[in-house]
Design an enzyme around this catalytic site. Structure first.
Site, PDB file in Angstrom:
ATOM      1  N   SER A 135      35.038  34.371  46.688  1.00  0.00           N
ATOM      2  CA  SER A 135      34.222  34.086  47.877  1.00  0.00           C
ATOM      3  C   SER A 135      33.775  32.618  47.906  1.00  0.00           C
ATOM      4  CB  SER A 135      33.027  35.030  47.976  1.00  0.00           C
ATOM      5  OG  SER A 135      32.070  34.743  46.992  1.00  0.00           O
ATOM      6  N   LEU A 186      37.100  26.652  28.683  1.00  0.00           N
ATOM      7  CA  LEU A 186      38.108  25.584  28.635  1.00  0.00           C
ATOM      8  C   LEU A 186      37.942  24.789  27.336  1.00  0.00           C
ATOM      9  CD1 LEU A 186      37.640  24.657  32.356  1.00  0.00           C
ATOM     10  CD2 LEU A 186      39.766  25.556  31.366  1.00  0.00           C
ATOM     11  N   HIS A 214      27.127  28.234  39.098  1.00  0.00           N
ATOM     12  CA  HIS A 214      26.571  29.315  38.276  1.00  0.00           C
ATOM     13  C   HIS A 214      25.407  29.944  39.048  1.00  0.00           C
ATOM     14  CE1 HIS A 214      25.615  31.510  34.607  1.00  0.00           C
ATOM     15  NE2 HIS A 214      24.341  31.202  34.824  1.00  0.00           N
ATOM     16  N   ALA A 259      23.675  31.806  49.071  1.00  0.00           N
ATOM     17  CA  ALA A 259      23.225  30.431  48.794  1.00  0.00           C
ATOM     18  C   ALA A 259      24.350  29.614  48.152  1.00  0.00           C
ATOM     19  CB  ALA A 259      21.998  30.462  47.887  1.00  0.00           C
TER      20      ALA A 259
HETATM   21  C1  GAR Z   1      29.848  33.631  41.522  1.00  0.00           C
HETATM   22  O1  GAR Z   1      28.593  34.257  41.670  1.00  0.00           O
HETATM   23  C2  GAR Z   1      29.762  32.485  40.553  1.00  0.00           C
HETATM   24  O2  GAR Z   1      28.562  31.776  40.641  1.00  0.00           O
HETATM   25  C3  GAR Z   1      29.874  33.205  39.231  1.00  0.00           C
HETATM   26  O3  GAR Z   1      30.871  34.184  39.443  1.00  0.00           O
HETATM   27  C4  GAR Z   1      30.852  34.562  40.818  1.00  0.00           C
HETATM   28  C5  GAR Z   1      32.243  34.398  41.384  1.00  0.00           C
HETATM   29  O4  GAR Z   1      32.303  34.919  42.680  1.00  0.00           O
HETATM   30  N1  GAR Z   1      30.214  32.315  38.170  1.00  0.00           N
HETATM   31  C6  GAR Z   1      29.725  32.411  36.941  1.00  0.00           C
HETATM   32  O5  GAR Z   1      28.950  33.296  36.588  1.00  0.00           O
HETATM   33  C7  GAR Z   1      30.176  31.331  35.969  1.00  0.00           C
HETATM   34  N2  GAR Z   1      29.329  31.286  34.821  1.00  0.00           N
HETATM   35  P1  GAR Z   1      33.491  34.527  43.648  1.00  0.00           P
HETATM   36  O6  GAR Z   1      34.779  34.816  42.906  1.00  0.00           O
HETATM   37  O7  GAR Z   1      33.318  35.444  44.834  1.00  0.00           O
HETATM   38  O8  GAR Z   1      33.346  33.078  44.007  1.00  0.00           O
END
Ligand code: GAR
Length: 216
Positions: free
Chosen positions: A15, A95, A111, A175
């Site tokens: 997303s 990474l 994050h 957000a």
């Molecule tokens: C998001 O909430 C992002 O902030 C989090 O994973 C989700 C991915 O959603 N990332 C982490 O927790 C990294 N530490 P998405 O695939 O729908 O963008």
């Protein structure tokens, strides 16, 4: 205008990738999508990229003998696509230091917490457990430590009394979809620099009143 070329690394839903695709669909946005790289072959994020006509590269990490080999393949894909900024968007692989150093100040992550609070897994549940009144998300440059590095943008949301981790995650995610394109735009406009491991943003509007919660 030359647009900054983005390489987005994904593992799942995508997303945040979609938010960047949508932002870059505006010709006035100063960055463009160059390539989407996934370590998960059936990640929904890859479908989003294909639907938008963006080049994709699938590198299943199990196909590689070592993390360094995997990261080298990612690096090659990014270099071949002429990427200027790497965006981690739900990329669930650590990474190697060599890769992180190579993309120093040219790789960002999002994050779902107000870093440095609640690093690592389940940050929304961590926020609920801590009883904080606000949480949010952070876009930061990537360093060789988990969920750490100079902060570019943060967005704040309320934590409500009956929130579940999922409900809070959805509120934070909305957000995120505003914060990530903003951070990328600021970088692409050349308005972001890192000084002593803190980000300075040129010409930003910082006016905001206090957000008091709860209100009565
Ligand atoms: C998001 O909430 C992002 O902030 C989090 O994973 C989700 C991915 O959603 N990332 C982490 O927790 C990294 N530490 P998405 O695939 O729908 O963008």
């Amino acid at each position: 205008m030359t647009r900054l070329r983005l390489g987005v690394l994904v593992s799942g839903r995508g997303s945040n990738l979609q938010a960047l695709i949508d932002a870059a669909a505006d010709p006035a946005f100063p960055a463009e999508m160059a390539i989407v790289v996934s370590n998960v072959a059936d990640a929904p994020a890859l479908d989003r990229a294909r639907q938008a006509g963006i080049a994709t590269c699938t590198l299943p990490h199990r196909d590689f003998a070592s993390r360094a080999d995997f990261d080298a393949a990612v690096d090659r894909a990014l270099a071949e696509a002429g990427v200027g900024l790497v965006c981690l968007a739900g990329f669930m692989r650590l990474l190697t230091p060599g890769f992180v150093d190579r993309w120093h100040d040219r790789m960002v992550n999002i994050h779902p917490s107000l870093l440095p609070a609640f690093k690592g897994l389940h940050p929304q549940q961590q926020a609920l457990d801590a009883g904080v009144r606000v949480s949010g998300c952070t876009v930061h440059f990537v360093r060789n430590a988990m969920d750490a590095g100079p902060i570019i943008v943060q967005a704040v949301v309320a934590v409500l009394p009956h929130d579940s981790a999922d409900i809070l995650a959805d509120r934070i995610l909305a957000a995120e979809h505003a914060a990530y394109p903003l951070a990328v735009r600021l970088i692409a406009e050349g308005r972001v620099r890192v000084e002593a491991e803190r980000v300075v943003v040129e010409g930003a509007d910082w006016s905001a009143g206090p957000l008091l919660l709860p209100r009565t």
